[in-house]
Scaffold this motif. Structure first.
Motif, PDB file in Angstrom:
ATOM      1  N   THR A 239       0.901  -1.173   0.027  1.00  0.00           N
ATOM      2  CA  THR A 239       0.041  -0.005   0.091  1.00  0.00           C
ATOM      3  C   THR A 239       0.880   1.323   0.036  1.00  0.00           C
ATOM      4  N   SER A 243       1.113   3.940  -3.107  1.00  0.00           N
ATOM      5  CA  SER A 243       1.019   5.461  -2.998  1.00  0.00           C
ATOM      6  C   SER A 243       1.966   6.394  -2.899  1.00  0.00           C
ATOM      7  N   GLU A 246       2.677   6.686  -6.847  1.00  0.00           N
ATOM      8  CA  GLU A 246       1.625   7.468  -7.427  1.00  0.00           C
ATOM      9  C   GLU A 246       1.907   8.832  -7.179  1.00  0.00           C
ATOM     10  N   THR A 247       2.467   9.303  -5.969  1.00  0.00           N
ATOM     11  CA  THR A 247       2.866  10.420  -5.812  1.00  0.00           C
ATOM     12  C   THR A 247       4.181  10.965  -6.547  1.00  0.00           C
TER      13      THR A 247
END
Length: 453
Positions: A239, A243, A246-247
């Motif tokens: 996870t 995340s 993507e950032t």
């Protein structure tokens, strides 16, 4: 009463015979009483014949009664034979005895039929074997062994050679999990053998229980627990990686999705990207460690059995863990009770188990004032017992069933494989590991290994 009456009847006949014989001797030689003498001789002969008939009739009736009892003839009857009034009491007594015997036998037969029906209806297979002869086998055992209604041990052995060979290996006493081939698939049968004396002859009581469903249920529960924990651990690592990825993509692209030029990246953006990459690296390493721990669980080495000097073995474990315990402020003692038992096990693997249990015990005493850990080794019921006892906070009841599940840990720095690995090692030694804990008082882990005297 019956004996006295029979005796008196004999005595009366003998007295009559003696009296007639006396009269005959008294008048013997008197020619005037010649015909009287002939009559008395005839009377004497008649009395003797009647006496012989009386005795023989009693003997025949008694022999008929005993013969009927011996052969279990329940149709024997003494009521309607015209033997005369002299035999009425004898016939009455024998009839009552025959009726009593008949009632007892009928009652026993009813009890046997009830027992047979009960044995056939229970879900545990039962076989009683006396000198290679099956004296009892219930329907459950016949179904488990797929032998129909056969009660022939030779036929059972022919149809189930692998099963009967392992059964013979158990000897007179023992318990074993045996796999049996069946048309619907192989089944695991829990087999127990006990020997007892019946009428002076040794008989084996063999009980069979199909635990296939229980094993499958336990395996399913274990898989559910393992998948739940695996999913939890993997998601914890994946996870943040997803995340952060993507950032970083958002930092390196424009609003229309095109790539930003390097000249447009400022120091803050580069620092954020480096931080994200470092975090991804740490989480990736954690995931790799998790996978490596999983590989350890699936590659437990086979034990190398060898005779072990228990005194030296316990002393080595104590020496290994004493410094670790002292640095943590824990008093660690080891005690071994000497016996003539000479165990054989893999010293390195069992040492690994004990070190793991002692490490957990030291950690469990962190929040208590009295911090003690005790390692005890002794022999009980032909088993070598190792006990690791601590004075820690104990384990809550609802967690006792979870602590052996892979990757489950109550420690913040624990991997969750220590107890699972220990259980596998002990199981490979054909032993078992159990735990007893009282919250607020402490915990005891017990490792039991089979030994030979």
């Amino acid at each position: 009463m019956l004996t006295q009456r029979f005796t008196w009847l004999i005595v009366i006949r003998v007295l009559i015979l003696t009296a007639v014989l006396g009269i005959l001797l008294w008048i013997w030689g008197d020619v005037r009483l010649f015909f009287t003498q002939i009559i008395l001789v005839i009377v004497i002969i008649a009395i003797l014949a009647e006496l012989i008939r009386f005795v023989n009739t009693s003997n025949r009736e008694m022999a008929r009664f005993l013969f009927a009892i011996r052969h279990g003839d329940l149709s024997v009857n003494f009521k309607y034979r015209p033997l005369g009034s002299s035999f009425l009491l004898l016939q009455q007594q024998m009839t009552e005895l025959a009726d009593a015997y008949r009632n007892v036998k009928i009652e026993k037969e009813a009890q046997y039929q009830l027992l047979q029906a009960l044995v056939d209806r229970i879900s545990v297979g039962i076989i009683i074997l006396t000198e290679d002869n099956v004296t009892l086998i219930n329907g459950t055992a016949q179904r488990l062994l797929n032998v129909g209604t056969s009660q022939d041990w030779k036929l059972i052995r022919q149809q189930n050679p692998a099963f009967t060979e392992q059964l013979i290996e158990l000897g007179d006493e023992g318990r074993k999990l045996i796999e049996v081939q069946a048309p619907t698939g192989n089944r695991m049968i829990s087999t127990d053998v006990a020997t007892m004396l019946i009428l002076g002859r040794p008989s084996k009581l063999i009980t069979l229980q199909d635990i296939n469903a229980e094993i499958e249920q336990k395996e399913l529960e274990a898989w559910h627990k393992l998948i739940r924990i695996l999913t939890h651990e993997i998601m914890n690592s994946i996870t943040p990686i997803a995340s952060l990825t993507e950032t970083m993509q958002g930092m390196l692209t424009n609003g229309d999705g095109t790539r930003k030029l390097a000249s447009k990246l400022n120091d803050e953006t580069v620092a954020d990207i480096l931080f994200s990459l470092n975090t991804i690296h740490v989480r990736s390493e954690g995931l790799l460690d998790f996978v490596e721990n999983y590989r350890k669980l699936t590659r437990v080495p086979k034990p190398n059995f060898a005779p072990v000097d228990l005194n030296g073995f316990v002393a080595s474990v104590h020496k290994l863990m004493e410094d670790t315990a002292q640095r943590s402020g824990v008093t660690f003692n080891a005690r071994y009770t000497r016996t003539d038992i000479k165990p054989s096990f893999d010293a390195a693997l069992i040492q690994q188990v004990l070190i793991n249990l002692i490490s957990n015990a030291v950690y469990a005493t962190e929040e208590v004032t009295l911090r003690r850990v005790q390692l005890s080794a002794f022999v009980q019921d032909k088993q070598l017992i190792f006990e690791v006892t601590d004075t820690g906070k104990g384990i809550p009841v609802h967690l006792l069933r979870e602590i052996f599940v892979p990757f489950y840990s109550t420690r913040t720095d624990g991997s969750g494989i220590g107890l699972s690995l220990s259980k596998q090692i002990v199981s490979s030694h054909r032993g078992n590991i159990t735990v007893h804990s009282t919250p607020g008082e402490g915990t005891t882990f017990t490792v039991a290994l089979p030994v030979a005297r």
